[in-house]
Scaffold this motif. Structure first.
Motif, short mmCIF file in Angstrom:
data_model
loop_
_atom_site.label_atom_id
_atom_site.label_comp_id
_atom_site.label_asym_id
_atom_site.label_seq_id
_atom_site.Cartn_x
_atom_site.Cartn_y
_atom_site.Cartn_z
N GLU A 1 11.50 14.39 -8.13
CA GLU A 1 10.42 13.43 -7.92
C GLU A 1 9.06 14.10 -7.89
N TYR A 2 8.10 13.48 -8.53
CA TYR A 2 6.68 13.78 -8.34
C TYR A 2 6.35 13.40 -6.91
N TYR A 3 5.54 14.18 -6.21
CA TYR A 3 5.10 13.73 -4.89
C TYR A 3 4.35 12.41 -5.07
N PRO A 4 4.78 11.33 -4.41
CA PRO A 4 4.14 10.03 -4.66
C PRO A 4 2.64 10.01 -4.34
N GLU A 5 2.23 10.86 -3.40
CA GLU A 5 0.80 10.93 -3.07
C GLU A 5 -0.02 11.39 -4.26
N LYS A 6 0.59 12.12 -5.20
CA LYS A 6 -0.12 12.56 -6.39
C LYS A 6 -0.19 11.49 -7.47
N GLY A 7 0.58 10.42 -7.30
CA GLY A 7 0.58 9.34 -8.28
C GLY A 7 -0.74 8.57 -8.30
N LYS A 8 -0.97 7.85 -9.38
CA LYS A 8 -2.26 7.18 -9.58
C LYS A 8 -2.46 5.92 -8.73
N TYR A 9 -1.38 5.45 -8.11
CA TYR A 9 -1.49 4.16 -7.41
C TYR A 9 -0.87 4.20 -6.02
N TYR A 10 -0.92 5.33 -5.35
CA TYR A 10 -0.27 5.44 -4.04
C TYR A 10 -1.03 4.64 -2.97
N TYR A 11 -2.31 4.89 -2.83
CA TYR A 11 -3.14 4.17 -1.86
C TYR A 11 -3.83 2.97 -2.52
N ASP A 12 -4.45 2.14 -1.70
CA ASP A 12 -5.28 1.03 -2.18
C ASP A 12 -6.67 1.57 -2.52
N GLY A 13 -7.44 0.79 -3.29
CA GLY A 13 -8.82 1.20 -3.50
C GLY A 13 -9.50 0.63 -4.71
N HIS A 14 -10.69 1.14 -4.97
CA HIS A 14 -11.53 0.79 -6.11
C HIS A 14 -12.06 2.09 -6.71
N ARG A 15 -11.63 2.42 -7.90
CA ARG A 15 -12.07 3.69 -8.48
C ARG A 15 -13.56 3.68 -8.80
N SER B 1 -4.69 14.69 -1.06
CA SER B 1 -5.72 13.66 -1.16
C SER B 1 -5.12 12.60 -2.07
N PRO B 2 -4.56 11.51 -1.51
CA PRO B 2 -3.71 10.59 -2.30
C PRO B 2 -4.44 9.87 -3.43
N GLY B 3 -3.68 9.56 -4.49
CA GLY B 3 -4.21 8.82 -5.62
C GLY B 3 -4.41 7.36 -5.30
N TYR B 4 -5.26 6.70 -6.09
CA TYR B 4 -5.54 5.28 -5.87
C TYR B 4 -6.17 4.68 -7.11
N ASP B 5 -5.87 3.43 -7.38
CA ASP B 5 -6.52 2.62 -8.43
C ASP B 5 -6.69 3.38 -9.75
N GLY B 6 -5.66 4.09 -10.19
CA GLY B 6 -5.69 4.76 -11.48
C GLY B 6 -6.17 6.19 -11.45
N SER C 1 -15.42 4.38 -5.69
CA SER C 1 -14.94 5.56 -4.93
C SER C 1 -14.46 5.16 -3.54
N VAL C 2 -13.79 4.02 -3.47
CA VAL C 2 -13.25 3.52 -2.21
C VAL C 2 -11.74 3.70 -2.22
N ARG C 3 -11.22 4.41 -1.22
CA ARG C 3 -9.78 4.64 -1.09
C ARG C 3 -9.36 4.25 0.32
N PHE C 4 -8.35 3.36 0.42
CA PHE C 4 -7.91 2.84 1.70
C PHE C 4 -6.42 3.07 1.91
N THR C 5 -6.03 3.28 3.16
CA THR C 5 -4.63 3.13 3.56
C THR C 5 -4.35 1.63 3.65
N PRO C 6 -3.09 1.22 3.69
CA PRO C 6 -2.80 -0.22 3.86
C PRO C 6 -3.46 -0.82 5.10
N LYS C 7 -3.48 -0.08 6.21
CA LYS C 7 -4.10 -0.60 7.43
C LYS C 7 -5.60 -0.78 7.25
#
Length: 423
Positions: free
Chosen positions: A264-278, A401-406, A281-287
């Motif tokens: 497995e690729y570490y999911p945190e390195k994936g492009k869509y792990y966290y929420d956000g707006h590329r 530093s988790p990925g988000y929104d592509g 430059s906004v990256r959010f946890t679900p909470k």
């Protein structure tokens, strides 16, 4: 004994946003350098690619194909002796299904596999009536995923369909933007014929174990490579013969003695792990997304809900829970990424490429280095910090530093203090 390693979801040079070197020859070369025994052909619906498949491949073991000998001999000349091994191809493709169902636009990607080119020919003929197969290696069809599965089943009893990267927001079965809340909602009366799903780069099996709806299926993992060097970002492990039918049965039955797990690729390195707006430059946890009511504080529009958030929405178990049919997996970071971290340069730099090649020549293929060699064997190659980096990876001692929104996430393997200590 190292299992058979299969990367069964890749693309060709005929898909959009792919490398011009993504041909059968380079797939053959890179599969050996990575340590992959079976690689998907990808894109068999594309007429020109299917023509190349017929021209360059020949039948090998049951249901699998190999590069013709004269082509393979030429390719072997550029492969380190320490990496040379048989490579087989499995006939595969990805379909982009975009359609309306129950008042909503649905967008999901699905993988299809067959054991012989004649089945592919019949399948392509039927799809050619529905949409344009020439425009893209991954064709876009206005076809319900359930109906695509029906065509697969009618084409060959040995064919099968696997929903692709099931959690990504935009084009997946369970994605936040365009999917469903369960397998049955998508495939209805044919759900029983869906026996596997692909986790995607932004999720791993542990995240999927939280969702009871996925308990009965086997979780597979593939690279979805758009260039040859990206092969093996994720892969499947088989304790079977080199045989399409045995590998298919191992996936269908979820037999741990036959389907031995995934890389497995570490999911945190994936492009869509966290929420956000590329763009913002906004990256959010679900909470954090919930506290903002799902709205981007910069532009005022809804943020893209990532995989972690979507899993939380459908989860029936707490984090850390296991399903009864859970199969082992290992998280890995590609070797060129590790070297880039060690040297503090880009992973396409000359230094990384030269060191990568030297390591293959001295130690063997990439998976052997990342997963199977002992620390002293790794350190014998003389690359400072490499042994420590690989063992930190194997022991999941990595900061992200988790990925988000592509945007891909990044890993930090060493702090400055650790570098001084290890050096």
């Amino acid at each position: 004994m190292i299992p058979i390693i299969g990367d069964l979801h890749i693309h060709s040079k005929y898909s959009r946003a792919t490398a011009c070197t993504l041909d059968l020859e380079h797939l053959y070369i890179w599969a050996q350098q990575k340590g992959i025994n079976v690689v998907g052909t990808g894109d068999f619906t594309h007429p020109e690619w299917f023509s190349e498949i017929n021209e360059k491949l020949e039948p090998a073991e049951p249901g699998l194909y190999r590069l013709k000998k004269d082509i393979a001999n030429w390719c072997d000349e550029v492969i380190p002796l320490s990496c040379r091994a048989p490579v087989r191809f499995m006939l595969s493709c990805e379909i982009s299904n975009i359609y309306n169902k129950k008042g909503r636009t649905r967008k999901n990607h699905n993988l299809v596999y067959f054991s012989d080119v004649e089945s592919v020919r019949r399948f392509n003929k039927r799809l050619g009536v529905i949409g344009n197969l020439h425009s893209d290696g991954r064709p876009i069809l206005g076809l319900d995923a359930r109906d695509l599965l029906e065509i697969v089943l009618e084409t060959s009893e040995n064919g099968y369909l696997v929903p692709a990267h099931i959690w990504t927001p935009w084009f997946s079965m369970l994605g936040s933007k365009s999917g469903f809340d369960s397998i049955k909602e998508c495939f209805e009366d044919l759900t029983v014929h869906v026996f596997a799903a692909e986790t995607g780069l932004s999720s791993d099996p542990a995240m999927n174990w939280r969702v009871a709806d996925l308990d009965r299926i086997t979780l597979i993992s593939n690279s979805d490579a758009h260039s040859p060097s990206k092969l093996g970002r994720e892969a499947n492990l088989f304790k079977t013969e080199l045989n399409y039918f045995e590998m298919r049965a191992a996936i269908e039955n979820g037999d741990k003695s036959k389907f031995a797990g995934t890389f497995e690729y570490y999911p945190e390195k994936g492009k869509y792990y966290y929420d956000g707006h590329r763009n913002c430059s906004v990256r959010f946890t679900p909470k954090e997304t919930q506290s903002q009511l799902g709205i981007c504080p910069v532009c005022g529009k809804a943020v893209t809900k990532g995989v972690l958030h979507r899993v939380e929405e459908l989860a029936t178990r707490p984090e850390g829970a296991k399903s009864d049919n859970a199969i082992h997996f290992d998280r890995l970071i590609p070797l060129d990424d590790l070297l880039a971290q060690i040297f503090k340069v880009g992973n396409q730099s000359k230094k990384v490429k030269h060191t990568y090649r030297t390591l293959l020549e001295k130690l063997g293929n990439e998976f052997k280095i990342l997963k199977y060699l002992q620390r002293d064997q790794i350190e014998s190659a003389g690359v400072p910090l490499l042994g420590e980096a690989i063992f930190k990876m194997r022991e999941n001692r990595i900061l992200f530093s988790p990925g988000y929104d592509g945007i891909f996430g990044t890993a930090k393997i060493f702090s400055d203090k650790e570098r001084l200590t290890v050096m």
